[in-house]
Design a protein around this motif. Structure first.
Motif, short mmCIF file in Angstrom:
data_model
loop_
_atom_site.label_atom_id
_atom_site.label_comp_id
_atom_site.label_asym_id
_atom_site.label_seq_id
_atom_site.Cartn_x
_atom_site.Cartn_y
_atom_site.Cartn_z
N GLU A 31 0.84 -1.19 0.00
CA GLU A 31 0.00 0.00 0.00
C GLU A 31 0.88 1.24 0.00
O GLU A 31 1.74 1.38 0.87
CB GLU A 31 -0.91 0.02 1.23
N ASP A 33 1.58 4.91 0.81
CA ASP A 33 1.01 5.64 1.92
C ASP A 33 1.65 7.00 2.10
O ASP A 33 2.73 7.11 2.70
CB ASP A 33 1.19 4.78 3.20
N GLY A 78 -2.58 5.77 13.85
CA GLY A 78 -3.61 6.35 14.70
C GLY A 78 -4.75 5.39 15.03
O GLY A 78 -5.41 5.51 16.04
N ASP A 79 -4.97 4.40 14.13
CA ASP A 79 -6.05 3.44 14.40
C ASP A 79 -5.56 2.31 15.30
O ASP A 79 -6.18 1.25 15.37
CB ASP A 79 -6.60 2.89 13.08
N ASP A 217 -3.56 12.15 2.39
CA ASP A 217 -3.11 10.87 2.95
C ASP A 217 -3.70 9.67 2.19
O ASP A 217 -4.83 9.25 2.44
CB ASP A 217 -3.54 10.80 4.42
C1 LIG Z 1 -6.61 5.18 9.82
C2 LIG Z 1 -5.21 5.32 9.37
N1 LIG Z 1 -4.76 6.69 9.52
C3 LIG Z 1 -4.21 7.11 10.69
O1 LIG Z 1 -4.11 6.38 11.66
C4 LIG Z 1 -3.70 8.49 10.73
C5 LIG Z 1 -3.98 9.44 11.77
C6 LIG Z 1 -4.87 9.22 12.90
C7 LIG Z 1 -4.46 9.64 14.16
C8 LIG Z 1 -5.35 9.46 15.24
C9 LIG Z 1 -6.60 8.87 15.04
C10 LIG Z 1 -6.98 8.45 13.75
C11 LIG Z 1 -6.12 8.62 12.68
C12 LIG Z 1 -3.34 10.64 11.58
S1 LIG Z 1 -2.38 10.56 10.17
C13 LIG Z 1 -2.86 9.00 9.76
N2 LIG Z 1 -2.43 8.39 8.61
C14 LIG Z 1 -1.71 7.25 8.63
O2 LIG Z 1 -1.39 6.67 9.61
C15 LIG Z 1 -1.37 6.74 7.27
N3 LIG Z 1 -0.98 5.35 7.35
C16 LIG Z 1 -2.11 4.42 7.61
C17 LIG Z 1 -1.62 2.99 7.51
C18 LIG Z 1 -2.66 2.06 8.02
C19 LIG Z 1 -3.20 2.05 9.28
N4 LIG Z 1 -4.11 1.02 9.41
C20 LIG Z 1 -4.16 0.36 8.24
C21 LIG Z 1 -4.93 -0.74 7.86
C22 LIG Z 1 -4.78 -1.21 6.58
C23 LIG Z 1 -3.89 -0.60 5.70
C24 LIG Z 1 -3.13 0.52 6.07
C25 LIG Z 1 -3.27 0.97 7.35
#
Ligand SMILES: CCNC(=O)c1c(-c2ccccc2)csc1NC(=O)CNCCc1c[nH]c2ccccc12
Length: 325
Positions: A31, A33, A78-79, A217
């Motif tokens: 993926e 990202d 973040g998740d 993002d």
């Molecule tokens: C939901 C995913 N995104 C985040 O957590 C996130 C946050 C974030 C911070 C706090 C609460 C919620 C989201 C800020 S920047 C940001 N962006 C990233 O972290 C980008 N990378 C996500 C990679 C990723 C997280 N969970 C997955 C599940 C499947 C495939 C990819 C992923």
């Protein structure tokens, strides 16, 4: 050596897009990202139970693999998903763009979300190298290492709704967008492609000017916006309500969703309402626009990005470009 690679939606909801990446000849679907900066992969160092169903990178089979002894990485998103492990370098090729000495982060542990997402064999980070998690020395992203060999220091994202799209490295393909590109300045202090949106409109409603601190993002599925915007949006959706058991706004799957216009400078980016009917959840449907409460900024994720042609300009003054398509 510019390159172009297909980005294929992993499921019927476009929850993520995967691209084929060659690591010294071993092809894994990763993926891309723009919200993180680690290139990590499922590997033979994982417990077999966590390898199950995934395409696994085996460094022992790579002629160009060089282990970085004592180097580790550990990332939490973040998740609350995440992964960690050890590091080496290898030759990484994406479309026509090849990079040697790329830090490839080998997973020795991955969280359950990644184990169960069997189409996903890792991530290729495209945010700024300042937030790479490798210790004792942070490593450069694929884009940073590729930049000097690209015609211009850019990559573009042309993600599509329920269809394969492309990431291009080094060129802006004018056949992929219509009208003018609007550029906006990027703040890199958090390591993200962060910019300030200029406001929003719901359906045919009037445009509301307001500064929205946001990141572009590709690794986040949905759009996360300030509560004022989200409540204004779902007020126009009959039967919509915040469902704490589902963790967000849901509505009857038969609802007609209004378009959401997001301003970038004077440009008006229109997200079609149908993109905001993200997926069935319980007896209702879950919205592709949700609140950014608790995040600290807004996230313009895939639901937004797939409505636009997006230029990630990594020149000495980084900027983001948006165009209709
Ligand atoms: C939901 C995913 N995104 C985040 O957590 C996130 C946050 C974030 C911070 C706090 C609460 C919620 C989201 C800020 S920047 C940001 N962006 C990233 O972290 C980008 N990378 C996500 C990679 C990723 C997280 N969970 C997955 C599940 C499947 C495939 C990819 C992923």
């Amino acid at each position: 050596n510019d390159g172009s690679v297909t980005a294929t939606p992993v499921d019927a909801y476009d929850s993520e897009y995967l691209c084929p990446v060659s690591i010294d000849g071993q092809i894994l679907a990763l993926e891309f990202d723009s919200g993180s900066s680690d290139l990590w992969v499922f590997s033979t160092s994982l417990p077999l139970s966590q390898q199950k169903g995934h395409v696994i990178f085996d460094p022992s089979k790579s002629k160009n693999w060089k282990a970085l002894s004592g180097y580790t990485w550990n990332i939490t998103y973040g998740d609350k998903s995440g992964a960690s492990g050890t590091v080496g370098t290898d030759v990484v090729t994406v479309g026509g763009t090849s990079v040697s000495g790329q830090a490839v982060e080998i997973a020795t542990q991955v969280s359950s979300q990644f184990v169960s997402d069997t189409a996903n064999n890792g991530l290729l980070g495209l945010a700024f190298s300042s937030i790479n998690t490798v210790k004792p020395q942070k490593q450069k992203t694929f884009f940073d290492l590729a930049k000097p060999s690209l015609s211009s220091p850019v990559f573009t994202a042309d993600l599509k709704h329920h269809a394969p799209g492309t990431y291009d490295f080094g060129t802006i393909n004018s056949a992929k967008y219509t009208g003018a590109i609007t550029y906006t300045n990027v703040v890199t202090s958090k390591g993200f492609w962060e910019f300030t949106g200029s406001g929003y409109a719901v359906g045919n409603g009037s445009f509301v000017s307001s500064s929205i601190d946001a990141i572009a993002d590709t690794g986040t599925t949905l759009i996360y916006l300030p509560d004022a915007v989200v409540t204004a949006y779902y007020q126009q959706v009959s039967g919509a309500s915040y469902d704490s058991s589902q963790g967000g706004y849901t509505f009857p799957c038969s609802a007609t969703l209004p378009n959401l216009t997001l301003g970038i400078g004077s440009y008006r980016a229109v997200v079609p309402g149908q993109y905001i009917n993200y997926s069935p959840r319980g007896s209702k449907c879950f919205g592709g626009v949700q609140s950014n409460t608790g995040i600290g900024f807004s996230i313009y994720g895939d639901v937004f990005l797939k409505s636009q042609f997006v230029i990630f300009d990594g020149s000495s003054t980084p900027r983001l470009g948006f165009a209709s398509k």
